[in-house]
Each structure stands twice: as structure tokens, then as C-alpha cells.
Design a protein around this motif. Structure first.
Motif, PDB file in Angstrom:
ATOM      1  N   LYS A   1       2.526   1.025  -3.521  1.00 53.64           N
ATOM      2  CA  LYS A   1       1.341   0.996  -4.496  1.00 53.64           C
ATOM      3  C   LYS A   1       1.775   0.306  -5.794  1.00 53.64           C
ATOM      4  CE  LYS A   1      -1.552   5.070  -3.278  1.00 53.64           C
ATOM      5  NZ  LYS A   1      -1.352   5.853  -2.333  1.00 53.64           N
ATOM      6  N   ARG A   2       2.276  -0.669  -5.458  1.00 52.03           N
ATOM      7  CA  ARG A   2       2.459  -1.823  -6.585  1.00 52.03           C
ATOM      8  C   ARG A   2       2.764  -3.140  -5.902  1.00 52.03           C
ATOM      9  NH1 ARG A   2       8.028  -2.864  -6.570  1.00 52.03           N
ATOM     10  NH2 ARG A   2       9.362  -1.361  -5.557  1.00 52.03           N
TER      11      ARG A   2
ATOM     12  N   LYS B   1       0.863  -1.251  -0.125  1.00 53.74           N
ATOM     13  CA  LYS B   1      -0.093   0.169   0.109  1.00 53.74           C
ATOM     14  C   LYS B   1       0.984   1.287  -0.066  1.00 53.74           C
ATOM     15  CE  LYS B   1      -3.762  -2.326   2.291  1.00 53.74           C
ATOM     16  NZ  LYS B   1      -4.905  -2.337   3.173  1.00 53.74           N
TER      17      LYS B   1
END
Length: 154
Positions: free
Chosen positions: A134-135, A131
Motif C-alpha cells: 500500500k505504498r 497493492k
């Protein structure tokens, strides 16, 4: 034609036949040339710089098959079946990870390419969504074991 020329001609035919007989498996996998390397993603000037693997079904060139490669062999490259499998067991089916969310892609059918999205993660390596970055990233417990291997990069 001399016997040496005949033997040389015969050997050339065999070598060419072996090279041509090896199928280009990347053509049977959607987005196969854009699968992100789960071990090598860099942040440069605030932007994520991705690197890509060459052999989606292997841990490296001329190395053992990863779970996706084993499933590819087991299904004989049938994308209709392979798309719905979760080869690496991370909870995401192969089609989702490779950007074919609806499993509609067909090799050599350009109209099906329109529905493809960019690949989200590697279908043969277990990854989880981070999170913060974000990957998708390799599961921390497996990171050292997997990323110490040399993934083939483009």
C-alpha cells in the motif's frame, strides 16, 4: 590595511557572495523536506519507517539532475507550471506526488500550506503503487539502476 589583509578580505567577500547567491531551491517546492526516498523504506515492528531525500531534483548530492530537476530548471522553478507536469512519466503529476493535489501552494505564503497533504511519492523517480504494501515503489525494472545510487538522506 596590508596587501595580504586586503586580498584575504576580498576572497572572503567572494566566498560569502557565492554562498548567499545560491538559492535555497527547497523553498520553491512544497513538502520538499518530506519527500520519501523511493529506495529506502523499512518496516520496523509492523510500522513503515520512511527516510527522506535531501535533493529532490537530483539523484544524489552533487549528482545529475533527475527528470524533476530538469523540469524545475526548464520552468525556472515556477510551481504553477511545474505542478501540472508529470516529470517522471509515471502517470501522476508533480503536485499530486508532492501533496499539492490542487496546485494551490505558493512559496512564502503560509495560508497555502494548509492545503498540503503528505507527499505520496518522488516526482523525479518513476514509481508504481504496490497493492500489497500500500505504498509507491520504484518500478522493478529500474530498481537496481536507481537504488544502487546513493540518495542523500536526512
Amino acid at each position: 590595511m596590508t596587501p595580504q589583509q586586503l586580498v584575504l578580505h576580498f576572497l572572503c567577500c567572494i566566498v560569502i557572495g557565492l554562498c548567499v547567491a545560491y538559492p535555497p531551491f527547497k523553498n520553491y517546492i512544497p513538502n520538499s523536506r518530506r519527500v520519501p526516498d523511493p529506495c529506502r523504506t523499512e518496516i520496523v515492528d509492523g510500522k513503515t519507517e520512511l527516510h527522506y531525500v535531501k535533493a529532490v531534483g537530483h539523484y544524489g548530492i552533487n549528482s545529475a539532475r533527475n527528470p524533476f530537476g530538469l523540469d524545475f530548471r526548464r520552468t525556472r522553478g515556477n510551481w504553477t507550471i511545474l505542478c501540472r507536469l508529470d516529470s517522471d512519466g509515471d502517470g501522476l503529476y508533480n503536485g499530486y506526488e508532492l501533496g499539492d493535489v490542487r496546485c494551490m501552494w505558493k512559496a512564502y505564503y503560509p495560508r497555502s500550506w494548509r492545503s498540503l497533504r503528505a507527499p505520496f511519492s518522488h516526482p523525479g523517480i518513476t514509481e508504481v503503487f504496490n497493492k500489497t504494501s500500500k505504498r509507491y515503489e520504484v518500478v522493478p525494472q529500474l530498481r537496481m539502476a536507481l537504488c544502487s545510487r546513493r540518495f542523500p538522506l536526512i
